[in-house]
Design an enzyme around this catalytic site. Sequence first.
Site, PDB file in Angstrom:
ATOM      1  N   MET A   1       0.840  -1.203   0.000  1.00 16.36           N
ATOM      2  CA  MET A   1       0.000   0.000   0.000  1.00 16.36           C
ATOM      3  C   MET A   1       0.878   1.258   0.000  1.00 16.36           C
ATOM      4  O   MET A   1       0.402   2.363   0.291  1.00 16.36           O
ATOM      5  CB  MET A   1      -0.935  -0.010   1.207  1.00 16.36           C
TER       6      MET A   1
ATOM      7  N   LEU B   1       6.647   3.058   1.687  1.00 15.41           N
ATOM      8  CA  LEU B   1       7.487   1.873   1.872  1.00 15.41           C
ATOM      9  C   LEU B   1       8.567   2.080   2.936  1.00 15.41           C
ATOM     10  O   LEU B   1       9.113   3.172   3.060  1.00 15.41           O
ATOM     11  CB  LEU B   1       8.133   1.512   0.523  1.00 15.41           C
TER      12      LEU B   1
ATOM     13  N   HIS C   1       9.187  -3.591   3.800  1.00 15.77           N
ATOM     14  CA  HIS C   1       8.974  -3.803   2.363  1.00 15.77           C
ATOM     15  C   HIS C   1      10.305  -4.094   1.666  1.00 15.77           C
ATOM     16  O   HIS C   1      10.386  -4.950   0.795  1.00 15.77           O
ATOM     17  CB  HIS C   1       8.344  -2.559   1.723  1.00 15.77           C
TER      18      HIS C   1
ATOM     19  N   GLN D   1     -10.419  -2.409   2.236  1.00 16.12           N
ATOM     20  CA  GLN D   1      -9.956  -3.143   3.409  1.00 16.12           C
ATOM     21  C   GLN D   1      -9.903  -2.289   4.662  1.00 16.12           C
ATOM     22  O   GLN D   1      -9.377  -2.724   5.676  1.00 16.12           O
ATOM     23  CB  GLN D   1      -8.586  -3.792   3.139  1.00 16.12           C
TER      24      GLN D   1
ATOM     25  N   LYS E   1       5.148 -10.644   9.586  1.00 16.24           N
ATOM     26  CA  LYS E   1       4.654  -9.670  10.573  1.00 16.24           C
ATOM     27  C   LYS E   1       3.132  -9.756  10.641  1.00 16.24           C
ATOM     28  O   LYS E   1       2.551  -9.790  11.710  1.00 16.24           O
ATOM     29  CB  LYS E   1       5.089  -8.262  10.155  1.00 16.24           C
TER      30      LYS E   1
ATOM     31  N   GLN F   1      -2.613 -12.484   7.720  1.00 18.58           N
ATOM     32  CA  GLN F   1      -2.729 -12.199   6.291  1.00 18.58           C
ATOM     33  C   GLN F   1      -2.066 -13.306   5.464  1.00 18.58           C
ATOM     34  O   GLN F   1      -2.625 -13.765   4.466  1.00 18.58           O
ATOM     35  CB  GLN F   1      -2.091 -10.839   5.983  1.00 18.58           C
TER      36      GLN F   1
ATOM     37  N   LYS G   1      10.333  -4.600  13.487  1.00 16.58           N
ATOM     38  CA  LYS G   1      10.338  -3.335  12.758  1.00 16.58           C
ATOM     39  C   LYS G   1       8.932  -2.977  12.298  1.00 16.58           C
ATOM     40  O   LYS G   1       8.170  -3.856  11.878  1.00 16.58           O
ATOM     41  CB  LYS G   1      11.279  -3.417  11.556  1.00 16.58           C
TER      42      LYS G   1
ATOM     43  N   SER H   1       6.578   0.748  10.846  1.00 13.98           N
ATOM     44  CA  SER H   1       6.553   2.197  10.644  1.00 13.98           C
ATOM     45  C   SER H   1       5.898   2.873  11.846  1.00 13.98           C
ATOM     46  O   SER H   1       6.034   4.075  12.046  1.00 13.98           O
ATOM     47  CB  SER H   1       5.807   2.537   9.356  1.00 13.98           C
TER      48      SER H   1
END
Lengths: 294, 294
Positions: free
Chosen positions: A30, A33, A37, A61, A150, A154, A185, A187
């Site tokens: 999405m 990044l 990613h 979503q 992570k 999903q 890690k 964001s």
Amino acid sequence: MLQLTDPAALREFVKSQKRLGKSVGFVPTMGYLHKGHASLFKKAAETSDVVVASVFVNPTQFGEKKDDYDNYPKDSQGDARLAESCGVNVLFLPKVETIYPNGQQVTVKVNEKTGVLCGKSRPGHFDGVATVLTKLFTIVAPDIVYFGMKDAQQVAIVRSLIDSFHFPIKLIACPIMREADGLAKSSRNVRLLPDERREAPELYKGLQAGCSAIRNGERNFDRIIASVRRYYELHLQSGVVDYVDVLNYPELKRVKDKMTGRIIIAIAVRYANARLIDNVTIDCGNKISEVEAQ
Amino acid sequence: MLQLTDPAALREFVKSQKRLGKSVGFVPTMGYLHKGHASLFKKAAETSDVVVASVFVNPTQFGEKKDDYDNYPKDSQGDARLAESCGVNVLFLPKVETIYPNGQQVTVKVNEKTGVLCGKSRPGHFDGVATVLTKLFTIVAPDIVYFGMKDAQQVAIVRSLIDSFHFPIKLIACPIMREADGLAKSSRNVRLLPDERREAPELYKGLQAGCSAIRNGERNFDRIIASVRRYYELHLQSGVVDYVDVLNYPELKRVKDKMTGRIIIAIAVRYANARLIDNVTIDCGNKISEVEAQ
């Protein structure tokens, strides 16, 4: 690095590569990044001849959280720089009206694995994920797709999607990237207050406490959950536990009362401005063996 | 003619044909093949280099009618004979557990076009159809698929499915096959009693009455429905009208109050041992022109 917005152009590119006998890897994102990613892109560049990445903020979503969708962070220049530096060959940047040409006339419904972990508090989220991935898988037609562990739920659901719809696609689940102190890690880590950041490595230590219990022979789901919870009660001051769960993986349920096969210990903890998730998977079959995909 | 049960073998065959530059046509069926299917096979043989047909009685499109599924007629030898004689190159005969390897973990949901015509009395039917077609389209990977306009609602929904999921597939809608007296061909026609069979051509004449009204300038949906109903009131003795509807096609709704563009007149009539359906589509845009796909 090519940047394409048109599905037909992307399809043509992929076809031409396949005609040359090249394997095509795909990393759907999405955007905005980060290093997580980057690790997927690098894995893809190592294991596929050609790497396609998509940047598409999927409106279906977000559930009722229209604000979240509208305010989803964007950085198209940064995204392109990072993707190119990690070996991405094509960045696919479709528009919403391209991906959803007739709105939501036909969608995908995920009927299992959604009512646990993060899915419990996000009704419809994984339907949206499965819907957009079905479209992207059909457009890109990759040989391999890459997802990060992570978001282990999903990954489990994408496996179901690939198997259910018979996509001729291999899924590679990439290990969670961690800081030196063990914090996964994310964001979101930058949103932690200084005290919270100091505390946050305890999340992974709690998961390791659960693993230790399994290695020491514990096979009762509830007692392993309790051992992780106890660890957090003793070691978390700021963080509020959202959930701790122990399930068979990738089934995301208790396959038998007594634990056997591959299992996941997954947690979510809320801080002032960030909700963090983390997990470990471990094989506790006949022989208690390595922690997989970590 | 090849007969295959294994998706991997079928996929390999299709790949090999595409490598030779051949186009692949696909006709999905539930077997017990009749002249309607034969016309689809022949159209496919005329317009595709290689023709794949599938015989698969899909359990998820029967709704609660478990009996209907269990008693669905089968004739594997007759099917093979008919398919081969019509130019089918590969008959794909997968097992239920092959197509649904993990039950219904992930399915397709059709959110529009289902609440009208036959869909109204068959909740979930088109979800099952769209689910199995998604699987079959992914396995077969055809260039063209062939469907009969007899089930015009199915054709409209398959168009939505193909567009929504970006399948690189062309849909060819084949005209309804009719007896000399106009009765739409159907395997159910043999269940008509002699009096009913004599009456049944009136169904098509009723549709033609609706077309005449449009050709004569009528643009009000309800008045066209009324004109067809009136025809049936005058001409049907045994048959009981289940529905008469007039809708834009393929939208399957009234796009504007005043009729414009392509429309469908669709009917269902119940007899003692058979429920018959029929339809005509007609373009009533700027110029009132030909009846399409009939």
